[in-house]
Write an enzyme that holds these catalytic residues in place. Structure first.
Site, PDB file in Angstrom:
ATOM      1  N   GLY A 268       0.822  -1.206   0.000  1.00 44.34           N
ATOM      2  CA  GLY A 268       0.000   0.000   0.000  1.00 44.34           C
ATOM      3  C   GLY A 268       0.854   1.253   0.000  1.00 44.34           C
ATOM      4  O   GLY A 268       0.698   2.140  -0.838  1.00 44.34           O
ATOM      5  N   MET A 270       4.680   3.192   2.116  1.00 43.79           N
ATOM      6  CA  MET A 270       5.875   2.979   2.926  1.00 43.79           C
ATOM      7  C   MET A 270       6.257   4.248   3.675  1.00 43.79           C
ATOM      8  O   MET A 270       6.314   5.341   3.110  1.00 43.79           O
ATOM      9  CB  MET A 270       7.018   2.525   2.007  1.00 43.79           C
ATOM     10  CG  MET A 270       8.327   2.296   2.719  1.00 43.79           C
ATOM     11  SD  MET A 270       8.189   0.960   3.943  1.00 43.79           S
ATOM     12  CE  MET A 270       9.372   1.537   5.157  1.00 43.79           C
ATOM     13  N   GLU A 271       6.585   4.067   4.949  1.00 43.99           N
ATOM     14  CA  GLU A 271       6.770   5.184   5.885  1.00 43.99           C
ATOM     15  C   GLU A 271       8.173   5.765   5.923  1.00 43.99           C
ATOM     16  O   GLU A 271       8.573   6.324   6.955  1.00 43.99           O
ATOM     17  CB  GLU A 271       6.395   4.696   7.292  1.00 43.99           C
ATOM     18  CG  GLU A 271       7.385   3.684   7.917  1.00 43.99           C
ATOM     19  CD  GLU A 271       7.004   2.232   7.750  1.00 43.99           C
ATOM     20  OE1 GLU A 271       6.244   1.906   6.824  1.00 43.99           O
ATOM     21  OE2 GLU A 271       7.481   1.388   8.552  1.00 43.99           O
ATOM     22  N   ASN A 272       8.959   5.712   4.832  1.00 45.86           N
ATOM     23  CA  ASN A 272      10.309   6.286   4.824  1.00 45.86           C
ATOM     24  C   ASN A 272      10.322   7.650   5.516  1.00 45.86           C
ATOM     25  O   ASN A 272       9.434   8.464   5.316  1.00 45.86           O
ATOM     26  CB  ASN A 272      10.789   6.470   3.387  1.00 45.86           C
ATOM     27  CG  ASN A 272      10.437   5.301   2.513  1.00 45.86           C
ATOM     28  OD1 ASN A 272      10.895   4.201   2.762  1.00 45.86           O
ATOM     29  ND2 ASN A 272       9.577   5.523   1.544  1.00 45.86           N
ATOM     30  N   GLU A 305       0.771   5.580   7.642  1.00 47.10           N
ATOM     31  CA  GLU A 305       2.177   5.885   7.343  1.00 47.10           C
ATOM     32  C   GLU A 305       2.652   7.077   8.163  1.00 47.10           C
ATOM     33  O   GLU A 305       3.780   7.101   8.650  1.00 47.10           O
ATOM     34  CB  GLU A 305       2.379   6.151   5.844  1.00 47.10           C
ATOM     35  CG  GLU A 305       1.887   5.057   4.916  1.00 47.10           C
ATOM     36  CD  GLU A 305       2.356   3.664   5.281  1.00 47.10           C
ATOM     37  OE1 GLU A 305       3.445   3.517   5.873  1.00 47.10           O
ATOM     38  OE2 GLU A 305       1.621   2.696   4.979  1.00 47.10           O
ATOM     39  N   HIS A 308       3.501   6.084  11.673  1.00 45.62           N
ATOM     40  CA  HIS A 308       4.778   5.367  11.770  1.00 45.62           C
ATOM     41  C   HIS A 308       5.927   6.309  12.140  1.00 45.62           C
ATOM     42  O   HIS A 308       6.964   5.857  12.620  1.00 45.62           O
ATOM     43  CB  HIS A 308       5.132   4.698  10.446  1.00 45.62           C
ATOM     44  CG  HIS A 308       4.660   3.281  10.307  1.00 45.62           C
ATOM     45  ND1 HIS A 308       4.791   2.336  11.302  1.00 45.62           N
ATOM     46  CD2 HIS A 308       4.085   2.625   9.250  1.00 45.62           C
ATOM     47  CE1 HIS A 308       4.316   1.181  10.872  1.00 45.62           C
ATOM     48  NE2 HIS A 308       3.886   1.319   9.637  1.00 45.62           N
TER      49      HIS A 308
HETATM   50  N1  PHE Z   1       5.804  -0.776   6.266  1.00 47.83           N
HETATM   51  C1  PHE Z   1       4.743  -0.593   5.311  1.00 47.83           C
HETATM   52  C2  PHE Z   1       3.511  -0.263   6.123  1.00 47.83           C
HETATM   53  O1  PHE Z   1       2.951  -1.073   6.800  1.00 47.83           O
HETATM   54  C3  PHE Z   1       4.431  -1.775   4.485  1.00 47.83           C
HETATM   55  C4  PHE Z   1       5.508  -2.189   3.546  1.00 47.83           C
HETATM   56  C5  PHE Z   1       6.281  -3.277   3.833  1.00 47.83           C
HETATM   57  C6  PHE Z   1       5.683  -1.520   2.357  1.00 47.83           C
HETATM   58  C7  PHE Z   1       7.269  -3.696   2.971  1.00 47.83           C
HETATM   59  C8  PHE Z   1       6.635  -1.946   1.481  1.00 47.83           C
HETATM   60  C9  PHE Z   1       7.434  -3.024   1.772  1.00 47.83           C
HETATM   61  O2  PHE Z   1       3.116   0.834   6.216  1.00 47.83           O
HETATM   62 ZN    ZN Z   2       2.784  -0.112   8.612  1.00 47.76          ZN
END
Ligand code: PHE
Ligand code: ZN
Length: 877
Positions: A268, A270-272, A305, A308
């Protein structure tokens, strides 16, 4: 990645890293068919390491073409390092040094969507969980946290926008029409939170003033054509920022928060840090092209996100066994947020349906694992419903046991004590335990034991003594690698509903609802001064992720449906009634007996439709029969046809019996306001479309309505619902074809709408489904390289079109097997996720069981299987 016997990684083998990286300086020199990545790592021995003379082993995938390697500016000779397929080991390391490497990578050839890759015209990255090692050599593990500086260099015309985490600190031009931007992120982070983006992007901007008065610049970067689809995400983001301050006291830290939308993405979003990357499906929204459900999904994922930033980034995971530390908590937080923004009961019901249908199935299947797994072969396979949704339920149970105040104190302590650290689930539970003085020792089993607990409840009423007692017995089925489970702490929220519909006082304090923390295998609760036999309302609000059984009579269920003070349980009583009715129909269908519709359920539905004072959202939810997928989960043996036919029979019978009322409801709910994705309107549209679905079961009534709705709809929710209705109606196939064509033409340029169009056709239950899928795969609407399209067509067909997928000749399984093998080489993560429907083979009768197993076996026999697919296939066989 291709590995004949993939290694298993164990939690018990965790060791701290031998080296730490204080600073990470990166240069990305982006060229047409390669990218030169130069990395300077300021390393130091970890004083906590057991081995103070250890060599340095950096992770690095086989795609890294090493050009240069230096230690403190001195080139290393061939004898001083060893390059293997997935690592680079440097011996004779001093305690402090700078290791510089230069590698060439080929993002334009990267189809895995991990590491640095191209999505259409832009470059982007995905590093969680272990993608950074495909960008450069690194200690790619979340307990190595570093300060990152990144210089991006690319052609100015093609890539005017160059983004990375943190703040832009410098920019300029270089020769040949190229330019650069340097980014610096002041917060230490693990490599999985690194991101970069380069492209020709448009931006929507806004600002948010934090509780301490700082102005944050908010930016959503999209392709120019999507500029009209960002408002909802921006609003959701500002609501989320405000909510996290109010509810958890969490303020945003950097001066900028950026979101980038990309079309090709495995998940979906990603929380970079400071630079979230989103699947377009999780961020873009516009009434003309987006359904209500998608609007709500955008709101939830944007918030997820964003949240996170604290639960995941500021406090991160020590290792990937702790994944639920950030995911369970963050899903819990985003669910609270969505509940507060919309209707909390509706949100709760939707989440529980999702959990019961998919997480319960996972927990009963071959991939069943605890919220904190103790081993894995491929971590990407553990981004599961168990880690996310069950993990969120576990956090919710802690909240229920501690109460609001202590829970908030525990979260405050957790964030302040562990800010800037990489920690374990134990630290989270420990903080909760510490502030509350509640012993959570036994509760911790929720993290370690897999499987869905079952609670059996029996009651006795003693008229003379005026006591009512409830006896609870808990158990948990065996799951792979786990037998003889110990009892859980199961918070059971309950009440007793009297004959007049009022909650009875449960104790001397007069409480009408209590949370009982069940802790023994068997326990009896006795209530005093109960002057009449009540109806127990158990597991209110679904206070624990368990299967609870109590032998209700249908009269008792009807009583709860009308009177229970707990909205969730009013709905759940109806579901229980539906299950009983459907169960009977399924049994009769299997035995070849005549099907007769239950009168009581029809009457209940009739009264729901006639009472206009009821909340349309609740009426809509109560009119939903459990899905086929949920019936599959509940069945010991999945009789696909019988389940489908029995459910269809129930739908048709209800429609015939309630035709007048359904029609009246449909007309009554015609929307007069301008479209807005707000809960009241969403509820009315949902109910109206549910009613339309019933009306379609009656020859000649629904078709005209659906056709009219399709042509006059001013929003995607009504349009798509009408299209779905037509497509699934045997008597409407001419109109369905016309509507499909019109839709395709109208939205030819709208990728997400076309994906919905694919999905509606993929789930069409009419015969010959596989032929239609294969034909659609040949069209330009489909591409095997785009995960959204694979999920909309292949994924939806295999997971949500059971009657076609489970064709008795095994053609559906053969088809899926071929797709998995093709995707194995293109995109391991997408391939692995597609396997799920086949893993349930043990629950099907012959011949399906054997045919599914054969398909799995054929996948297993393939050469060059990636470990993502291998792990799931091996564990399922
Ligand atoms: N960490 C992301 C989320 O839960 C999910 C994710 C995992 C996206 C691995 C890309 C790769 O918000
Ligand atoms: Zn997450």
């Amino acid at each position: 990645m291709k590995d004949a016997t993939p290694q298993t990684i164990y939690l018990k083998n965790y060791r701290v890293p031998d080296f730490l990286i204080d600073n990470t300086d990166l240069v990305f020199d982006l060229h047409k068919d390669y990218c030169r990545v130069t990395s300077a790592l300021t390393l130091r021995r970890n004083p906590d390491s057991q081995n103070q003379t250890a060599a340095l082993t950096l992770n690095g995938g086989s795609g890294l073409d090493l050009q240069r390697i230096e230690r403190d500016g001195q080139a290393l000779s061939q004898e001083q390092y060893v390059r293997t397929e997935d690592a680079l080991t440097i011996s004779q390391m001093p305690d402090n040094c700078v290791i510089t490497t230069e590698v060439l990578i080929k993002p334009h050839l990267n189809t895995t969507m991990m590491g640095l890759y191209k999505s259409r015209t832009l470059y982007c990255t995905q590093c969680e969980a272990e993608g950074f090692r495909n960008i450069t050599f690194y200690l790619d593990r979340p307990d190595v946290m570093s300060e990152f500086t990144s210089k991006l260099i690319a052609d100015r015309q093609q890539y005017p926008v160059l983004l990375s985490n943190g703040n832009a600190i410098e920019q300029g031009t270089v020769d040949d029409g190229r330019h650069y931007v340097v980014w610096h992120d002041p917060f230490k982070k693990p490599a999985y939170l690194f991101a970069l983006v380069a492209g020709d992007l448009s931006v929507v901007e806004d600002t948010f003033t934090t509780q301490s008065g700082r102005d944050i610049r908010l930016q959503i970067f999209v392709e120019q054509k999507d500029l009209n689809k960002c408002d909802h995400a921006m609003l959701s983001l500002k609501n989320a920022m405000d909510w996290d301050e109010q509810t958890y006291g969490r303020e945003y830290d950097l001066d900028r928060f950026m979101i980038v939308a990309v079309d090709d993405f495995n998940m979906g979003a990603m929380e970079n840090k400071g630079l979230n990357i989103f699947n377009t499906s999780a961020v873009l929204a516009n009434p003309q092209t987006t359904t209500d459900a998608a609007f709500q999904r955008v709101e939830g994922i944007v918030a997820h996100e964003y949240f996170h930033n604290w639960s995941g980034n500021r406090v991160t995971c020590r290792d990937w066994f702790q994944l639920s530390l950030k995911e369970g908590f963050t899903v819990y937080r985003d669910a609270q947020f969505s509940a507060d923004m919309n209707s909390s009961v509706v949100k709760r019901i939707e989440d529980v349906v999702y959990l019961r249908t998919y997480q319960f199935a996972e927990d009963a299947g071959p991939m069943s694992h605890p919220v904190q797994p103790d081993s894995y072969m491929e971590i990407n396979n553990f981004y599961t419903l168990t880690v996310y949704e069950k993990g969120a339920e576990v956090v919710g149970m802690i909240h229920a046991l501690l109460g609001d105040k202590k829970f908030r104190q525990g979260s405050d302590l957790y964030f302040s004590r562990h800010d800037g650290q990489a920690v374990t689930i134990e630290e989270f539970v420990g903080a909760m335990e510490e502030v509350s003085g509640t012993d959570l020792q036994q509760f911790r089993r929720w993290y370690k034991q897999s499987g869905t607990p079952v609670v059996e409840v029996q009651s006795t009423y003693n008229a003379e003594a005026k006591t009512y007692s409830l006896t609870f017995t808990q158990s948990c089925p065996n799951t792979p690698g786990q037998s003889h489970k110990k009892p859980f702490i199961i918070p059971i929220k309950l009440g007793l509903v009297g004959a007049d519909g009022q909650d009875l006082p449960l104790n001397s304090k007069g409480d009408q609802s209590i949370v009982h923390p069940l802790s023994q295998a068997t326990e009896t609760l006795v209530f005093e001064n109960i002057s009449e036999p009540p109806v127990p309302s158990l597991l209110r609000g679904f206070s624990a992720p368990v299967k609870l059984n109590y032998a209700y009579t249908s009269d008792q269920l009807a009583h709860l449906m009308t009177h229970d003070s707990d909205g969730f349980n009013r709905w759940d009583a109806g579901q229980t009634l539906c299950f009983c009715v459907l169960q009977q129909l399924i049994e009769n269908q299997i035995a070849g007996r005549e099907l007769v519709m239950d009168k009581q359920l029809t009457e209940v539905f009739a009264s729901l439709l006639s009472d206009h004072s009821l909340d349309p959202a609740m009426v809509n939810l109560m009119l939903q029969l459990p899905s086929e997928a949920q019936l599959h989960e509940r069945a010991d043996i999945i009789h696909v046809q019988a389940i489908h036919r029995a459910r269809q029979f129930a739908r048709k019978s209800i429609a015939q019996a309630l035709q007048e009322q359904l029609l009246h409801t449909y007309q009554r709910l015609t929307e007069t306001e301008d479209y807005a994705p707000v809960s009241q309107q969403i509820a009315r549209r949902a109910l109206r479309n549910t009613v339309l679905g019933y009306l379609m079961q009656i020859d000649n009534i629904g078709v005209d309505l659906a056709w009219q709705q399709f042509n006059s709809a001013n929003n995607m929710t009504d349009k798509a619902a009408a299209l779905t209705a037509l497509v699934n109606c045997p008597a409407a196939q001419d109109k369905a074809q016309q509507a499909l064509q019109a839709f395709e033409q109208q939205y030819a340029e709208e990728t997400l709408a076309i994906n919905l169009w694919l999905q509606i056709q993929a789930t069409n239950a009419q015969p010959d489904g596989l032929q239609r899928i294969k034909a659609l795969m040949e069209t330009s609407a489909f591409s095997i390289n785009n995960p959204n399209k694979v999920r909309s067509l292949i994924g939806a067909f295999c997971a949500s079109n059971p009657i076609n997928f489970h064709e008795l000749d095994g053609s559906g399984y053969q088809f899926l097997q071929q797709q998995i093998i093709q995707l194995n080489d293109l995109n391991p993560q997408v391939a692995a996720r597609l396997v799920t429907p086949l893993t349930r083979w043990k629950k099907l009768p012959e011949p399906n069981r054997r045919l599914m197993r054969d398909a799995l076996q054929q996948i297993a026999n393939q050469d060059g299987l990636v470990k993502d697919v291998r792990e799931i296939v091996t564990k399922s066989l």
